[in-house]
Every structure is written in structure tokens, then in C-alpha cells.
Write an enzyme that holds these catalytic residues in place. Structure first.
Site, PDB file in Angstrom:
ATOM      1  N   ARG A   1     112.072 -31.744  54.550  1.00 44.56           N
ATOM      2  CA  ARG A   1     110.731 -32.198  54.175  1.00 44.56           C
ATOM      3  C   ARG A   1     110.555 -32.156  52.663  1.00 44.56           C
ATOM      4  O   ARG A   1     111.255 -31.435  51.960  1.00 44.56           O
ATOM      5  CB  ARG A   1     109.639 -31.349  54.830  1.00 44.56           C
ATOM      6  CG  ARG A   1     109.620 -29.885  54.416  1.00 44.56           C
ATOM      7  CD  ARG A   1     108.586 -29.552  53.371  1.00 44.56           C
ATOM      8  NE  ARG A   1     108.712 -28.182  52.893  1.00 44.56           N
ATOM      9  CZ  ARG A   1     109.426 -27.835  51.837  1.00 44.56           C
ATOM     10  NH1 ARG A   1     110.089 -28.732  51.137  1.00 44.56           N
ATOM     11  NH2 ARG A   1     109.492 -26.569  51.459  1.00 44.56           N
TER      12      ARG A   1
ATOM     13  N   GLU B   1     101.777 -25.761  46.866  1.00 42.10           N
ATOM     14  CA  GLU B   1     102.978 -24.908  46.782  1.00 42.10           C
ATOM     15  C   GLU B   1     102.639 -23.432  46.788  1.00 42.10           C
ATOM     16  O   GLU B   1     101.702 -22.984  46.100  1.00 42.10           O
ATOM     17  CB  GLU B   1     103.727 -25.266  45.492  1.00 42.10           C
ATOM     18  CG  GLU B   1     105.192 -25.461  45.679  1.00 42.10           C
ATOM     19  CD  GLU B   1     105.521 -26.519  46.749  1.00 42.10           C
ATOM     20  OE1 GLU B   1     105.728 -26.137  47.920  1.00 42.10           O
ATOM     21  OE2 GLU B   1     105.562 -27.708  46.407  1.00 42.10           O
ATOM     22  N   HIS B   2     103.387 -22.699  47.566  1.00 48.24           N
ATOM     23  CA  HIS B   2     103.239 -21.243  47.696  1.00 48.24           C
ATOM     24  C   HIS B   2     101.835 -20.856  48.156  1.00 48.24           C
ATOM     25  O   HIS B   2     101.283 -19.857  47.691  1.00 48.24           O
ATOM     26  CB  HIS B   2     103.568 -20.540  46.360  1.00 48.24           C
ATOM     27  CG  HIS B   2     105.037 -20.559  46.053  1.00 48.24           C
ATOM     28  ND1 HIS B   2     105.927 -19.678  46.623  1.00 48.24           N
ATOM     29  CD2 HIS B   2     105.768 -21.383  45.260  1.00 48.24           C
ATOM     30  CE1 HIS B   2     107.148 -19.946  46.171  1.00 48.24           C
ATOM     31  NE2 HIS B   2     107.080 -20.980  45.358  1.00 48.24           N
TER      32      HIS B   2
ATOM     33  N   ASP C   1     101.070 -21.533  51.731  1.00 47.48           N
ATOM     34  CA  ASP C   1     101.070 -21.383  53.199  1.00 47.48           C
ATOM     35  C   ASP C   1     101.023 -19.908  53.578  1.00 47.48           C
ATOM     36  O   ASP C   1     100.297 -19.516  54.496  1.00 47.48           O
ATOM     37  CB  ASP C   1     102.258 -22.114  53.865  1.00 47.48           C
ATOM     38  CG  ASP C   1     103.635 -21.752  53.309  1.00 47.48           C
ATOM     39  OD1 ASP C   1     103.719 -21.041  52.282  1.00 47.48           O
ATOM     40  OD2 ASP C   1     104.636 -22.178  53.924  1.00 47.48           O
TER      41      ASP C   1
ATOM     42  N   SER D   1     113.919 -27.703  52.281  1.00 45.04           N
ATOM     43  CA  SER D   1     113.829 -27.050  53.577  1.00 45.04           C
ATOM     44  C   SER D   1     115.025 -27.264  54.507  1.00 45.04           C
ATOM     45  O   SER D   1     114.860 -27.415  55.717  1.00 45.04           O
ATOM     46  CB  SER D   1     112.542 -27.535  54.255  1.00 45.04           C
ATOM     47  OG  SER D   1     112.178 -26.637  55.216  1.00 45.04           O
ATOM     48  N   SER D   2     116.207 -27.219  53.922  1.00 40.18           N
ATOM     49  CA  SER D   2     117.390 -27.302  54.785  1.00 40.18           C
ATOM     50  C   SER D   2     117.463 -26.077  55.685  1.00 40.18           C
ATOM     51  O   SER D   2     117.940 -26.152  56.824  1.00 40.18           O
ATOM     52  CB  SER D   2     118.660 -27.410  53.937  1.00 40.18           C
ATOM     53  OG  SER D   2     118.891 -26.223  53.210  1.00 40.18           O
TER      54      SER D   2
ATOM     55  N   ASP E   1     107.372 -25.298  56.570  1.00 35.67           N
ATOM     56  CA  ASP E   1     108.608 -26.067  56.763  1.00 35.67           C
ATOM     57  C   ASP E   1     108.895 -26.323  58.231  1.00 35.67           C
ATOM     58  O   ASP E   1     109.231 -27.439  58.636  1.00 35.67           O
ATOM     59  CB  ASP E   1     109.781 -25.318  56.135  1.00 35.67           C
ATOM     60  CG  ASP E   1     109.563 -25.072  54.658  1.00 35.67           C
ATOM     61  OD1 ASP E   1     108.595 -25.633  54.118  1.00 35.67           O
ATOM     62  OD2 ASP E   1     110.345 -24.339  54.055  1.00 35.67           O
TER      63      ASP E   1
ATOM     64  N   ASN F   1     119.213 -20.196  46.279  1.00 38.35           N
ATOM     65  CA  ASN F   1     119.098 -19.716  47.657  1.00 38.35           C
ATOM     66  C   ASN F   1     118.003 -18.651  47.712  1.00 38.35           C
ATOM     67  O   ASN F   1     118.164 -17.548  47.198  1.00 38.35           O
ATOM     68  CB  ASN F   1     120.439 -19.150  48.149  1.00 38.35           C
ATOM     69  CG  ASN F   1     120.346 -18.703  49.599  1.00 38.35           C
ATOM     70  OD1 ASN F   1     120.330 -17.518  49.888  1.00 38.35           O
ATOM     71  ND2 ASN F   1     120.249 -19.641  50.513  1.00 38.35           N
ATOM     72  N   LYS F   2     116.869 -19.030  48.336  1.00 37.24           N
ATOM     73  CA  LYS F   2     115.696 -18.146  48.390  1.00 37.24           C
ATOM     74  C   LYS F   2     116.005 -16.745  48.891  1.00 37.24           C
ATOM     75  O   LYS F   2     115.616 -15.760  48.298  1.00 37.24           O
ATOM     76  CB  LYS F   2     114.683 -18.703  49.402  1.00 37.24           C
ATOM     77  CG  LYS F   2     113.719 -19.678  48.936  1.00 37.24           C
ATOM     78  CD  LYS F   2     112.649 -19.931  49.991  1.00 37.24           C
ATOM     79  CE  LYS F   2     113.111 -20.112  51.404  1.00 37.24           C
ATOM     80  NZ  LYS F   2     113.753 -21.371  51.725  1.00 37.24           N
TER      81      LYS F   2
HETATM   82  P1  ADP Z   1     116.210 -24.747  51.220  1.00 35.48           P
HETATM   83  O1  ADP Z   1     115.232 -24.904  50.123  1.00 35.48           O
HETATM   84  O2  ADP Z   1     117.150 -25.898  51.310  1.00 35.48           O
HETATM   85  O3  ADP Z   1     115.584 -24.392  52.524  1.00 35.48           O
HETATM   86  P2  ADP Z   1     117.391 -22.080  51.294  1.00 35.48           P
HETATM   87  O4  ADP Z   1     118.051 -21.354  50.189  1.00 35.48           O
HETATM   88  O5  ADP Z   1     116.214 -21.457  51.906  1.00 35.48           O
HETATM   89  O6  ADP Z   1     117.111 -23.538  50.749  1.00 35.48           O
HETATM   90  O7  ADP Z   1     118.443 -22.334  52.484  1.00 35.48           O
HETATM   91  C1  ADP Z   1     119.667 -22.962  52.247  1.00 35.48           C
HETATM   92  C2  ADP Z   1     120.715 -22.401  53.178  1.00 35.48           C
HETATM   93  O8  ADP Z   1     120.627 -23.042  54.477  1.00 35.48           O
HETATM   94  C3  ADP Z   1     122.130 -22.690  52.715  1.00 35.48           C
HETATM   95  O9  ADP Z   1     122.572 -21.746  51.756  1.00 35.48           O
HETATM   96  C4  ADP Z   1     122.901 -22.596  54.021  1.00 35.48           C
HETATM   97  O10 ADP Z   1     123.169 -21.263  54.347  1.00 35.48           O
HETATM   98  C5  ADP Z   1     121.911 -23.193  55.024  1.00 35.48           C
HETATM   99  N1  ADP Z   1     122.215 -24.633  55.184  1.00 35.48           N
HETATM  100  C6  ADP Z   1     121.595 -25.677  54.615  1.00 35.48           C
HETATM  101  N2  ADP Z   1     122.177 -26.859  54.959  1.00 35.48           N
HETATM  102  C7  ADP Z   1     123.203 -26.547  55.767  1.00 35.48           C
HETATM  103  C8  ADP Z   1     124.212 -27.315  56.446  1.00 35.48           C
HETATM  104  N3  ADP Z   1     124.293 -28.631  56.351  1.00 35.48           N
HETATM  105  N4  ADP Z   1     125.100 -26.650  57.201  1.00 35.48           N
HETATM  106  C9  ADP Z   1     125.051 -25.306  57.289  1.00 35.48           C
HETATM  107  N5  ADP Z   1     124.134 -24.534  56.688  1.00 35.48           N
HETATM  108  C10 ADP Z   1     123.226 -25.127  55.922  1.00 35.48           C
HETATM  109  P1  NG1 Z   2     111.623 -24.095  50.610  1.00 29.46           P
HETATM  110  O1  NG1 Z   2     112.342 -23.068  49.852  1.00 29.46           O
HETATM  111  O2  NG1 Z   2     111.307 -25.228  49.811  1.00 29.46           O
HETATM  112  O3  NG1 Z   2     112.290 -24.416  51.891  1.00 29.46           O
HETATM  113  C1  NG1 Z   2     109.631 -22.226  50.823  1.00 29.46           C
HETATM  114  C2  NG1 Z   2     109.016 -21.684  52.106  1.00 29.46           C
HETATM  115  C3  NG1 Z   2     107.699 -22.389  52.463  1.00 29.46           C
HETATM  116  C4  NG1 Z   2     106.748 -22.438  51.293  1.00 29.46           C
HETATM  117  C5  NG1 Z   2     107.481 -22.989  50.053  1.00 29.46           C
HETATM  118  C6  NG1 Z   2     106.635 -22.959  48.812  1.00 29.46           C
HETATM  119  C7  NG1 Z   2     110.746 -20.955  53.658  1.00 29.46           C
HETATM  120  C8  NG1 Z   2     111.490 -21.233  54.901  1.00 29.46           C
HETATM  121  N1  NG1 Z   2     109.907 -21.869  53.232  1.00 29.46           N
HETATM  122  O4  NG1 Z   2     110.145 -23.507  51.045  1.00 29.46           O
HETATM  123  O5  NG1 Z   2     107.097 -21.721  53.565  1.00 29.46           O
HETATM  124  O6  NG1 Z   2     106.172 -21.183  51.025  1.00 29.46           O
HETATM  125  O7  NG1 Z   2     108.665 -22.237  49.781  1.00 29.46           O
HETATM  126  O8  NG1 Z   2     105.496 -23.729  48.972  1.00 29.46           O
HETATM  127  O9  NG1 Z   2     110.903 -19.891  53.085  1.00 29.46           O
END
Ligand code: ADP
Ligand code: NG1
Length: 479
Positions: free
Chosen positions: A66, A72-73, A75, A169-170, A221, A265-266
Site C-alpha cells: 500500500r 502518517e504515524h 494509526d 508495507s511489504s 497496513d 527495516n522497522k
Molecule cells: P515495509 O515498510 O516494507 O513493511 P519492514 O521493514 O516492516 O518494511 O518489513 C520488511 C521485511 O518483510 C523484510 O525485511 C522481509 O523480512 C519481509 N519481506 C518483505 N518482502 C518479502 C518477500 N518478497 N519475501 C520474503 N520476505 C519479505
Molecule cells: P510501514 O513501515 O510503512 O509498513 C508503519 C506501520 C503503520 C503506520 C506507518 C506510519 C507496521 C506494520 N506498519 O508502516 O501501522 O504506523 O508505519 O504511518 O508497522
């Protein structure tokens, strides 16, 4: 349409629409369209599954990433947000196995190695690995639906096109897809035809279960990933209950998502949970200073604003007098004294999920961002639904970025640079999207400038896509 008395869903195989009942509320399950099955990506995924497991997958699940247009920040402080689902997604080919283990393979072997997991003792150590996100979704479903059943073994092949760690939001797409995979495989194994598959319930479950990873996220997300509808952004509310209402975006503009080149990576850093803690502490100070009755330690900013009866539009300005005007930040000792709590209460209620010590608590700045951003979201929706004045929308996005940068301090120099470039190439509004500290920006561009904008931004950004609102997660039956 087949459903039981509670309106719950039944799985019916052998007809064209496999699952249907209270359609808008239930997870759609459809036979895979032939043109999708024939795409190179799905063929490669199925082949990977067959090569690895020596068997055919039965289901395919798809969950989108998404882009958050604005909000932002906020929810996790209780306020509404306005995201839309992307075309980029996570897909998983799935079947149940008889080994009782979770066997995972990923098309992207360079970044995500194969994993074999014993589901009886799932652990979530730091820093998180990719399969831990799968475990979140799996555990959410098993804890809710599979009480007392033997562990459920799954074979899963994964492929994703959402840039990871980029604010799109992967992580939630992984968690939600894992939840779908688990529930579907559970159906297949037990042959039970009455597991409730209500979208809202699964969404809430995914919101909670992603927190196993260690991030105290708010829910935006998972909500947009599962509740999105093609063609509309969504205004998502969390209080008094989770709802997602369509918002039609104005005609004649395009939204672009562009990566700044730095990922984050959050769950592997303390940034995000530090902000969650700061907003909760800000709420505690406001409650104390305004003498709000009924406040419970740990309540969100939304709760104290509601109880104070100060309109949201005025809340930002009132904060200066609530927090000693010139005070840039507080120490932990000062906060313990202001709140009249013990150190261990401070630790337990506010800081237990923050992995690094916080030396300066910038509570005024965090609260100001949150209240003003919440108001901008309401404004954005109102403008979309009334005048559709794109200059006003652009201004709200620009204000949002400045606030994220200066008050919430969740930007990054590369994001700021890219926003400046986007505005110079014709965007009316541009801002970081998602958690920040790296990742992507979202820009509002008049359609007649899109071509030039795209060409210029392509030179600066490796991931630069025009994005229309896509649909939410669904399940395909393969055979
Ligand atoms: P995002 O903002 O994309 O949600 P996060 O740091 O919260 O970032 O999460 C990313 C993590 O999700 C990656 O480090 C990995 O562990 C997992 N991830 C994302 N895409 C994939 C994928 N295609 N296959 C496996 N794991 C994935
Ligand atoms: P990202 O890191 O963009 O997937 C995170 C939070 C959301 C929201 C946004 C900031 C997760 C899974 N998602 O999104 O809930 O707080 O940051 O608006 O941590």
C-alpha cells in the site's frame, strides 16, 4: 448462498465462485483466471513449488502493498488514515503437507533462503528474518481457529514485488498472505467447511499478530491490504471500531511512488517503538496537565483529546501551553516526576517494547505532529469529497511532509531531497509515505505533467511507479 446461521462462510469447491456470502465482508476465493495463471511470474512460482516439494500447489494467495496518501504515524494514536492498495504484492503458492512442518521457499533466493519450521514452538528473535513474518500470520490463525489440533504442516512458495523496508508495507502483505495461506490449508486438511472467513476479523487478527515481530504498529497496513477495493482509496478508522470507507480521488491527477534509495527495516531498529512510546507519554502529560478524569496510564492521544473536548483543529495550538512552551525535550527523571509514577511503572507501561534507551523525550513535537496530521487527513477527505481542489490537497501533503521531517523526525535527507526534486518536476504535493527514515515518497502530479515527471524521476529513483488504487487480498483456487 451457503452460509451458516452466524453468517459465516463455507468453502464450496466445484462451482465457479468457490466462496461467496455477504460478499463485501468475506475473503474472496475464486478460480484463478487463465490469463493470470499463464503469466511468467505465476508459472515460475508454481514451478518453484513443484521443484521444491514434488507436488502441485492447490491455492494461490495474493496480498497487495500500500501507499499511504496522508496520515502518517497516527494509526497507533487512534486517528484515521488515508491509504490505497498498490499493484505490487506478495503472492504465495500453497498446499498442506503431511510432515507437520512449515516448509518455505522464495523465488528471490538471493535475499530469502529456504526455511523449514517446527510450528510447535514458534519463536520471534531479534533481528527478524523473513520467515518470522510468515510465522506471525500463521500463529494468528492457529491460535484463533485451530485450538487443540495437531500442528498444521504447509508447503509454501513466495514471491514479492513490493520493495522491502520501503514504507510500502511489504511486511504486512507477508503477514496477511501467511494468514490466508494458513486458513486455506487448514480448510484443505480438516475438510471443515465452516471456518469463518470474515475479512474484518482476519484483518484484526493480522493487526495483532504482526506485533509478534516486535513493532507496536497501528493497523493501517493490514486494513488496507485486506479491505481495499479496486479504484478507491480508503479512509480507515480504528475507533470506535475498524471501518474502511471508499474515498474517490480527484480526476486529472496521478499519484507516483518513488524510492529514495535508502531502506529501513522497522523491526530491526528502535525508531518506530520509540515514537509509539513518546506519543503515549505525551498523552499522559496532557491528561495530567488538563486533569482529565478517566484517563488510564498508556491511553492514546485520541483518548485524551476526546476527553478534553478540545476540537481536533485547535489541539495543535493548545499544546504549547500544555507542554511548557520553551521546553524542547524532557528527561526520563523529569517525566517520572511530572506524572507522579514510579520508575518501574514508567518502564512497564511505556518503555518495555523500546529496545534502546531514550535520552530526550520530545513530547510536544510528537503530539503536535499527531494532532495536526490527524486534522489534515480529515481535510484531505473533505476536499476529495467536495471541491476536489488539487492545490489544497497538494498543500496538505506538503505540510504533512514538513511535519514528519521537523516535528516527528521520521524523514531522511534522501527523502527530503527527493521530495524537493518531485516538486520541481511538477508535483503539486509530495511527502514521505509509511514509517519513514528511508523508503518512498508519494507525489500528486497533474496528469498533463505526468510524462515529464516520470521521465525526470526515473533518473533519480530506481523504483518510480504511477499507482492507481488496487484491490485487496484474495485467494485463488488453482485446480
Ligand atoms: P515495509 O515498510 O516494507 O513493511 P519492514 O521493514 O516492516 O518494511 O518489513 C520488511 C521485511 O518483510 C523484510 O525485511 C522481509 O523480512 C519481509 N519481506 C518483505 N518482502 C518479502 C518477500 N518478497 N519475501 C520474503 N520476505 C519479505
Ligand atoms: P510501514 O513501515 O510503512 O509498513 C508503519 C506501520 C503503520 C503506520 C506507518 C506510519 C507496521 C506494520 N506498519 O508502516 O501501522 O504506523 O508505519 O504511518 O508497522
Amino acid at each position: 448462498m451457503p452460509s451458516n446461521e452466524q453468517g459465516q462462510l463455507h468453502l464450496i469447491v466445484g462451482t465457479n465462485v468457490i466462496m461467496s456470502s455477504m460478499a463485501s465482508e468475506n475473503v474472496p476465493v475464486i478460480y484463478i483466471p487463465e490469463e493470470l495463471r499463464q503469466t511468467d511470474r505465476i508459472q515460475r512460482l508454481v514451478k518453484r513449488f513443484e521443484d521444491k516439494f514434488g507436488d502441485k500447489p492447490v491455492f494461490l494467495v495474493r496480498v497487495p502493498g500500500r501507499v499511504n496518501i496522508i496520515g502518517e504515524h497516527i494509526d497507533y494514536v487512534g486517528y484515521s488514515v488515508l491509504p490505497m492498495a498498490l499493484k505490487q504484492d506478495i503472492v504465495m503458492a500453497v498446499s498442506v503437507n503431511s510432515t507437520g512442518r512449515i516448509e518455505l521457499t522464495n523465488l528471490d533466493q538471493e535475499n530469502y533462503h529456504d526455511e523449514s519450521i517446527d510450528p510447535t514452538g514458534l519463536e520471534f528473535p531479534q533481528p527478524p528474518q523473513w520467515y518470522h513474518y510468515f510465522q506471525c500470520g500463521y500463529r494468528g490463525i492457529v491460535d484463533r481457529f485451530c485450538n487443540g489440533q495437531p500442528p498444521l504442516g504447509l508447503n509454501v512458495a513466495v514471491h514479492g514485488t513490493i520493495p522491502a523496508g520501503s514504507g510500502l508495507s511489504s511486511s504486512s502483505a507477508m503477514v496477511c498472505a501467511a494468514a490466508f495461506a494458513t486458513i486455506i490449508a487448514f480448510h484443505q486438511k480438516t475438510n471443515m467447511l465452516s471456518i469463518p472467513i470474515n475479512k474484518l476479523e482476519i484483518t484484526q487478527l493480522c493487526i495483532k499478530s504482526e506485533r509478534y515481530i516486535g513493532t507496536d504498529s497501528g493497523g493501517m497496513d493490514q486494513a488496507i491490504a485486506l479491505l481495499a477495493e479496486e479504484g478507491s482509496a480508503k479512509y480507515i478508522e480504528f475507533i470506535p471500531e475498524l471501518t474502511a470507507v471508499n474515498v474517490r480521488l480527484p480526476e486529472g491527477v496521478d499519484f507516483y511512488v518513488s524510492h529514495c534509495g535508502v531502506s529501513m527495516n522497522k523491526a530491526a531498529t528502535a525508531h518506530y517503538n520509540t515514537r509509539v512510546a513518546e506519543t503515549r507519554l505525551a498523552a499522559a502529560v496532557i491528561a495530567k496537565r488538563l486533569n482529565i478524569s478517566g484517563y488510564r496510564l498508556g491511553d492514546q492521544l485520541w483518548v485524551v483529546q476526546q476527553a478534553s473536548a478540545i476540537p481536533l483543529s485547535q489541539m495543535g495550538d493548545r499544546l504549547a501551553e500544555i507542554f511548557d512552551q520553551d521546553k524542547h525535550s524532557y528527561t526520563r527523571t523529569e517525566l517520572v516526576a511530572i506524572l507522579g509514577i514510579e520508575n518501574d511503572e514508567m518502564e512497564r507501561t511505556f518503555l518495555s517494547r523500546v529496545s534502546e534507551p531514550i535520552h530526550e523525550f520530545r513530547l510536544y513535537q510528537r503530539a503536535r505532529h499527531a494532532y495536526e496530521e490527524a486534522f489534515r487527513v480529515q481535510e484531505f477527505r473533505r476536499v476529495c469529497e467536495t471541491t476536489a481542489d488539487i492545490n489544497r490537497l497538494g498543500q496538505l501533503m506538503n505540510d504533512s511532509h514538513q511535519s514528519c521531517r521537523d516535528l516527528y523526525e521520521c524523514s531522511h535527507p534522501k527523502l527530503d531531497q527527493l521530495v524537493t526534486s518531485a516538486l520541481s518536476y511538477g508535483a503539486i504535493g509530495s511527502r514521505l509515505t509509511g514509517a519513514g527514515w528511508g523508503g518512498c515518497i508519494v507525489s500528486l502530479v497533474p496528469s498533463n505533467k505526468s510524462q515529464t515527471f516520470e521521465a525526470q524521476m526515473n533518473k533519480l529513483s530506481k523504483f518510480n511507479v504511477r499507482s492507481g488504487p488496487s484491490g485487496g487480498g484474495l485467494i485463488y483456487k488453482l485446480f
